[in-house]
Design an enzyme around this catalytic site. Structure first.
Site, PDB file in Angstrom:
ATOM      1  N   GLY A  32       0.852  -1.187   0.000  1.00 26.06           N
ATOM      2  CA  GLY A  32       0.000   0.000   0.000  1.00 26.06           C
ATOM      3  C   GLY A  32       0.882   1.229   0.000  1.00 26.06           C
ATOM      4  O   GLY A  32       2.076   1.131   0.294  1.00 26.06           O
ATOM      5  N   HIS A  46       8.323  -7.512  -3.666  1.00 28.71           N
ATOM      6  CA  HIS A  46       7.030  -7.912  -4.230  1.00 28.71           C
ATOM      7  C   HIS A  46       7.129  -9.251  -4.977  1.00 28.71           C
ATOM      8  O   HIS A  46       7.464  -9.263  -6.160  1.00 28.71           O
ATOM      9  CB  HIS A  46       6.521  -6.833  -5.197  1.00 28.71           C
ATOM     10  CG  HIS A  46       6.100  -5.587  -4.498  1.00 28.71           C
ATOM     11  ND1 HIS A  46       4.822  -5.392  -4.039  1.00 28.71           N
ATOM     12  CD2 HIS A  46       6.804  -4.487  -4.138  1.00 28.71           C
ATOM     13  CE1 HIS A  46       4.736  -4.216  -3.441  1.00 28.71           C
ATOM     14  NE2 HIS A  46       5.930  -3.640  -3.490  1.00 28.71           N
ATOM     15  N   ASP A  60     -15.410 -10.214 -23.081  1.00 27.49           N
ATOM     16  CA  ASP A  60     -15.972 -10.227 -21.730  1.00 27.49           C
ATOM     17  C   ASP A  60     -17.486 -10.456 -21.720  1.00 27.49           C
ATOM     18  O   ASP A  60     -17.979 -11.352 -21.032  1.00 27.49           O
ATOM     19  CB  ASP A  60     -15.664  -8.911 -21.000  1.00 27.49           C
ATOM     20  CG  ASP A  60     -14.193  -8.571 -21.078  1.00 27.49           C
ATOM     21  OD1 ASP A  60     -13.395  -9.505 -21.312  1.00 27.49           O
ATOM     22  OD2 ASP A  60     -13.845  -7.393 -20.930  1.00 27.49           O
ATOM     23  N   GLU A 103       4.810 -10.896  -6.087  1.00 24.22           N
ATOM     24  CA  GLU A 103       3.709 -11.033  -7.056  1.00 24.22           C
ATOM     25  C   GLU A 103       4.059 -10.524  -8.442  1.00 24.22           C
ATOM     26  O   GLU A 103       3.386 -10.857  -9.410  1.00 24.22           O
ATOM     27  CB  GLU A 103       2.446 -10.318  -6.544  1.00 24.22           C
ATOM     28  CG  GLU A 103       2.504  -8.794  -6.500  1.00 24.22           C
ATOM     29  CD  GLU A 103       3.119  -8.226  -5.231  1.00 24.22           C
ATOM     30  OE1 GLU A 103       3.912  -8.941  -4.584  1.00 24.22           O
ATOM     31  OE2 GLU A 103       2.835  -7.066  -4.892  1.00 24.22           O
ATOM     32  N   CYS A 159       5.507  -5.985   1.487  1.00 22.24           N
ATOM     33  CA  CYS A 159       5.825  -4.553   1.446  1.00 22.24           C
ATOM     34  C   CYS A 159       5.157  -3.799   2.605  1.00 22.24           C
ATOM     35  O   CYS A 159       5.507  -4.012   3.748  1.00 22.24           O
ATOM     36  CB  CYS A 159       5.469  -3.977   0.080  1.00 22.24           C
ATOM     37  SG  CYS A 159       6.232  -2.371  -0.185  1.00 22.24           S
ATOM     38  N   TYR A 160       4.164  -2.972   2.328  1.00 21.12           N
ATOM     39  CA  TYR A 160       3.471  -2.279   3.425  1.00 21.12           C
ATOM     40  C   TYR A 160       2.937  -3.313   4.425  1.00 21.12           C
ATOM     41  O   TYR A 160       2.985  -3.100   5.642  1.00 21.12           O
ATOM     42  CB  TYR A 160       2.313  -1.448   2.874  1.00 21.12           C
ATOM     43  CG  TYR A 160       1.524  -0.712   3.930  1.00 21.12           C
ATOM     44  CD1 TYR A 160       1.965   0.514   4.415  1.00 21.12           C
ATOM     45  CD2 TYR A 160       0.341  -1.247   4.455  1.00 21.12           C
ATOM     46  CE1 TYR A 160       1.248   1.196   5.396  1.00 21.12           C
ATOM     47  CE2 TYR A 160      -0.381  -0.576   5.431  1.00 21.12           C
ATOM     48  CZ  TYR A 160       0.076   0.646   5.903  1.00 21.12           C
ATOM     49  OH  TYR A 160      -0.642   1.308   6.872  1.00 21.12           O
ATOM     50  N   LYS A 201      -8.115 -10.663 -17.693  1.00 24.88           N
ATOM     51  CA  LYS A 201      -8.463 -11.046 -19.056  1.00 24.88           C
ATOM     52  C   LYS A 201      -8.093 -12.505 -19.374  1.00 24.88           C
ATOM     53  O   LYS A 201      -8.880 -13.238 -19.969  1.00 24.88           O
ATOM     54  CB  LYS A 201      -7.706 -10.134 -20.010  1.00 24.88           C
ATOM     55  CG  LYS A 201      -8.279 -10.092 -21.376  1.00 24.88           C
ATOM     56  CD  LYS A 201      -9.320  -9.042 -21.396  1.00 24.88           C
ATOM     57  CE  LYS A 201     -10.204  -9.066 -22.563  1.00 24.88           C
ATOM     58  NZ  LYS A 201     -11.188  -7.992 -22.450  1.00 24.88           N
TER      59      LYS A 201
END
Ligand code: XMP
Length: 510
Positions: free
Chosen positions: A54, A168, A226, A170, A81-82, A366
């Site tokens: 964050g 991070h 979508d 991710e 992180c945060y 997506k």
């Protein structure tokens, strides 16, 4: 099914984290830190919790925080992180800020032996983005990784199963990010691999059968990936109680309206109403040049057309939308800035008559939507079709939209896309299209001076459409496209290729 809670403390990485977890076949749910109580967390029976990053500093007043009793739930926690700093702060460690310790970008990290780093080499690349750092680890924790600048790039308390990483895992730039998530999920949390897209399809069908059973449901079919996936999914759940309304707003690509009708009415047998509303949209858009205003008008007009159709179909109370996750974050969640208001989220008028809005793909990226599409039996070409924005060519005709400009763009776009597909670049470029700029340029055709429009070509390569690089199209191809457009499309005298990545550019021009 085992599930992980992604506790969101702001920033834009929450879905990326959830996606990494789901890619490892474990179900992840995202909840904002102030929208879920500790009792609820306990009741939900999560196998693990991940604190996201964050933008704040933990020691600032009003920074996102959580009840420190969360660490007593006996549920493993991974702070990122945060989230890592918050774990330290709430456990009476220290977090400091020092400009000379800030790290941004790819950084060498050295790890010590720890369950979280099983099969991670001692030295590897990680992605850092921080100024604050954990300057004193709390009691019970020990430092498990460090970098040249950051003395605590990771810490753990294996007894309480609390883990934290400053970097991070991710993002793909962290070389062993997937391994780290895998260690957390399977070594620490002991999750079973039970989540697949099969479950998503199955559980969604079951869910909507129950939730919408007997109700009349209306779906806005745009012909894009979508809404098409949403349509087929809902059709499987509630059959003919679903009516799809396809609004041809006159802002579609060349021949697109005809193709959509053929596919969905013909092949899929959906209950489809096609509305030709081209004139209506153009009238509303007359004189409008401001991009956000265009989006809002189109969004609102869409809903009005749907309402009109819904009124004809007595008792319709539910509206389904094909919103996907990138639309949601970019329209601004709680406190993050609005980048663009995507019409299917931001532009909904408040006085809508639908009593319920259903967005079955709201949590998916997506590529996850595409997986769902394939599982539903939608043909590959349709599922891997490039995305097309809801406001259509309105955001690709810069400035005022007129019939003439639309016709020019449709022809130029058809030439560009067909040439690119012929050259087998379809796989390489994730999205490609032409834009009609509002600039004119002098040219010469034969012996005559011309003063026509400038067409811009855009082609990008991306996985998630949140960041994108330009596609490296061979010059010969660009040249051929340019020649064809200038020769075959009236009123065009320049063709340029857009070489801007995202960020700083967005994919669309407006
Ligand atoms: P940007 O331009 O924000 O686009 O980088 C990211 C992706 O979203 C598509 N896009 C939209 N999709 N409604 C949509 O459904 C919209 O208003 C909209 N605007 C952009 C864009 O084509 C790209 O794939």
């Amino acid at each position: 099914m085992d599930k992980i809670l992604v506790l969101d403390f702001g920033g834009q990485y929450d879905q990326l984290i959830a996606r990494r977890v789901r890619d490892l076949n474990v179900y992840a749910q995202i909840r904002r830190y102030n929208k879920i109580s500790i009792e609820e967390i306990r009741e939900e029976g999560y196998k693990g919790i991940i604190f996201t990053g964050g933008p704040n500093s933990v020691y600032e007043k009003d920074s996102p925080s959580y009840d420190r009793k969360i660490f007593n739930l006996k549920i493993p926690v991974l702070g990122i992180c945060y989230g890592a700093q918050l774990m330290a702060y709430l456990s009476d460690g220290e977090v400091s800020s020092a400009k000379d310790s800030s790290e941004y970008g790819s950084t060498k990290v050295r790890v010590r032996e720890d369950l979280l780093f099983k099969d991670v080499p001692q030295e590897s690349e990680c992605w850092m983005s921080h100024t604050d750092f954990i300057s004193k680890v709390p009691e019970g924790f020990h430092v498990t990784a460090y970098t040249d600048k950051c003395p605590c790039a990771a810490m753990s308390d294996p007894i309480r199963k609390l883990y934290a990483v400053q970097f991070h895992p991710e993002v793909t730039h962290t070389e062993y990010g997937t391994q780290i998530f895998s260690n957390f999920l399977f070594e620490v949390c002991k999750c079973a691999k039970e989540w697949t897209m099969d479950d998503f399809v199955e559980t969604s069908i079951e869910r909507y059968k129950k939730e919408l059973g007997g109700k009349k449901v209306l779906l806005a079919l745009s012909g894009g990936v979508d809404s098409s996936v949403a349509a087929v999914l809902l059709h499987k759940a509630i059959g003919n109680d679903l009516t799809c309304v396809f609004v041809d707003h006159g802002l579609l690509r060349k021949n697109e309206a005809e193709q959509v009708e053929e596919l969905f009415k013909g092949k899929f047998g959906l209950n489809l109403i096609a509305v030709d509303a081209g004139e209506r949209f153009l009238t509303k858009l007359e004189g409008v040049t401001e991009p956000e205003k265009k989006r809002k008008i189109i969004g609102e007009e869409f809903i009005r057309v749907f309402e009109q159709e819904a009124r004809k179909l007595k008792d319709t109370e539910v509206l389904v939308q094909g919103t996907i996750y990138p639309d949601v974050i970019e329209s601004g969640k709680d406190d993050s800035a609005t980048i663009k208001s995507h019409h299917n989220v931001g532009g909904l008028p408040e006085d809508m008559m639908f009593s319920q809005i259903v967005e079955p793909l709201r949590d998916l990226f997506k590529d996850e939507v595409r997986k769902v599409g394939l599982e539903l039996g939608i043909p590959y070409d349709m599922v891997y079709r490039q995305p097309f924005p809801g406001p259509g060519l309105a955001v690709r005709v810069l400035g005022e939209i007129t019939k003439e400009k639309l016709a020019i763009l449709k022809d130029a776009d058809a030439i560009f896309t067909s040439e690119l597909e012929k050259a087998d670049l379809k796989e390489k470029a994730s999205q490609y299209f032409a834009v009609l700029t509002d600039s004119r340029a002098v040219g010469v055709k034969g012996d005559a001076r011309t003063y026509g429009y400038t067409v811009a070509l855009r082609a990008v390569t991306t996985n998630d459409f949140m960041t994108a690089r330009i596609t490296r199209i061979p010059y010969e191809l660009l040249e051929r496209v340019s020649t064809r457009i200038c020769n075959e499309v009236k009123d065009v005298s320049r063709v340029v290729y857009d070489i801007t990545s995202k960020p700083p550019g967005t994919i669309e021009w407006e």
